[in-house]
Design a protein around this motif. Structure first.
Motif, PDB file in Angstrom:
ATOM      1  N   SER A 188      56.351  39.571  35.442  1.00  0.00           N
ATOM      2  CA  SER A 188      55.948  37.629  35.652  1.00  0.00           C
ATOM      3  C   SER A 188      54.283  37.834  36.018  1.00  0.00           C
ATOM      4  O   SER A 188      53.240  38.289  36.340  1.00  0.00           O
ATOM      5  N   GLN A 189      54.715  36.073  36.949  1.00  0.00           N
ATOM      6  CA  GLN A 189      53.342  36.160  37.341  1.00  0.00           C
ATOM      7  C   GLN A 189      53.159  36.465  38.853  1.00  0.00           C
ATOM      8  O   GLN A 189      51.707  37.101  39.060  1.00  0.00           O
ATOM      9  N   LEU A 190      54.339  37.440  39.219  1.00  0.00           N
ATOM     10  CA  LEU A 190      53.350  38.105  41.047  1.00  0.00           C
ATOM     11  C   LEU A 190      52.640  39.274  39.929  1.00  0.00           C
ATOM     12  O   LEU A 190      52.599  39.599  40.677  1.00  0.00           O
ATOM     13  N   ALA A 191      53.461  39.824  38.896  1.00  0.00           N
ATOM     14  CA  ALA A 191      52.788  41.375  38.827  1.00  0.00           C
ATOM     15  C   ALA A 191      51.780  41.191  38.224  1.00  0.00           C
ATOM     16  O   ALA A 191      50.592  42.404  38.270  1.00  0.00           O
ATOM     17  N   ARG A 192      51.606  39.720  37.728  1.00  0.00           N
ATOM     18  CA  ARG A 192      49.838  39.712  36.796  1.00  0.00           C
ATOM     19  C   ARG A 192      49.337  40.225  38.301  1.00  0.00           C
ATOM     20  O   ARG A 192      48.179  40.769  38.460  1.00  0.00           O
ATOM     21  N   GLU A 193      49.647  39.004  39.369  1.00  0.00           N
ATOM     22  CA  GLU A 193      48.519  38.917  40.459  1.00  0.00           C
ATOM     23  C   GLU A 193      47.837  40.465  40.825  1.00  0.00           C
ATOM     24  O   GLU A 193      47.334  40.920  41.823  1.00  0.00           O
ATOM     25  N   ARG A 194      49.470  41.170  41.339  1.00  0.00           N
ATOM     26  CA  ARG A 194      49.879  42.277  41.483  1.00  0.00           C
ATOM     27  C   ARG A 194      48.351  43.292  41.037  1.00  0.00           C
ATOM     28  O   ARG A 194      47.259  43.984  41.627  1.00  0.00           O
ATOM     29  N   ILE A 195      48.957  43.089  40.097  1.00  0.00           N
ATOM     30  CA  ILE A 195      48.201  44.217  38.913  1.00  0.00           C
ATOM     31  C   ILE A 195      46.246  43.746  38.948  1.00  0.00           C
ATOM     32  O   ILE A 195      45.392  44.751  38.824  1.00  0.00           O
ATOM     33  N   GLU A 196      45.893  42.996  38.415  1.00  0.00           N
ATOM     34  CA  GLU A 196      44.986  41.586  38.449  1.00  0.00           C
ATOM     35  C   GLU A 196      44.227  42.713  40.265  1.00  0.00           C
ATOM     36  O   GLU A 196      42.696  42.812  39.927  1.00  0.00           O
ATOM     37  N   HIS A 197      44.940  42.109  41.105  1.00  0.00           N
ATOM     38  CA  HIS A 197      43.834  42.398  42.117  1.00  0.00           C
ATOM     39  C   HIS A 197      44.244  44.330  42.116  1.00  0.00           C
ATOM     40  O   HIS A 197      42.786  44.856  43.037  1.00  0.00           O
TER      41      HIS A 197
END
Length: 188
Positions: free
Chosen positions: A52-61
């Motif tokens: 999800s967008q949330l997962a992408r944000e966490r992982i990229e961070h």
């Protein structure tokens, strides 16, 4: 998934009950899709078919923190988002000591490889092929992938059971005793 299938062959395991949690759940989806004869039952916990967008944000961070070499902040950030806020606040000092001061990353390259594979994961097309009994567990307060990934998995897999645990974050297997009870109930 091919490595798991090969390990099962080496161990003389024709088939098994499989549980995949988080990224392990992503791998388990491919195991059952590519080697259906190897999986009798499957449990997919706090995982998703596509980030999800949330997962992408966490992982990229987390990728950025890893690449900068700030492993203390990385470990603390992972803990902060993996546990419910109530649980994190209760154990924050201990997390800071264990993860922030004592925890060490053996190989920073593994974080890059693992996080990139999570970002690229997309099993949506193969979920309809899963025929074995399937149990999806999600966490209402999952601040890593969100709860919708679990709901989407359950919707895409025919005959799947779904349980969303309240008062649980991404680390629901540590936070909620109902997790173990539900897993054992499904396997029995």
């Amino acid at each position: 998934a091919a490595d798991v299938a090969e390990a099962m062959k080496t161990l003389n395991l024709d088939a098994a009950y499989v549980m995949g949690i988080s990224q392990g759940g992503m791998i388990a989806q491919w195991l059952v899709a590519d080697f259906p004869e190897k999986v009798q039952k499957i449990i997919l916990a706090v995982t998703t078919a596509k980030p999800s967008q949330l997962a992408r944000e966490r992982i990229e961070h987390w990728q950025q923190l890893s690449q900068s070499g700030n492993f203390k902040h990385l470990m603390l950030d992972i803990a902060q988002h993996s546990y419910t806020q109530k649980s994190y606040q209760k154990w924050r000092l201990l997390y800071n000591i264990i993860m922030g001061r004592l925890g060490r990353i053996k190989d920073g390259k593994r974080i890059t490889i693992q996080s990139q594979s999570c970002l690229e994961h997309n099993s949506r097309e193969v979920l309809k092929e899963i025929q074995c009994p399937t149990f999806v567990l999600g966490a209402l307060e999952d601040d890593v992938i969100g709860v919708d990934g679990s709901k989407e998995l359950a919707k895409a897999i025919s005959g799947c059971q779904l349980l969303i645990l309240k008062h649980s974050g991404h680390a629901l297997y540590e936070e909620n005793k109902a997790f173990q009870e539900a897993v054992c109930g499904f396997l029995n």
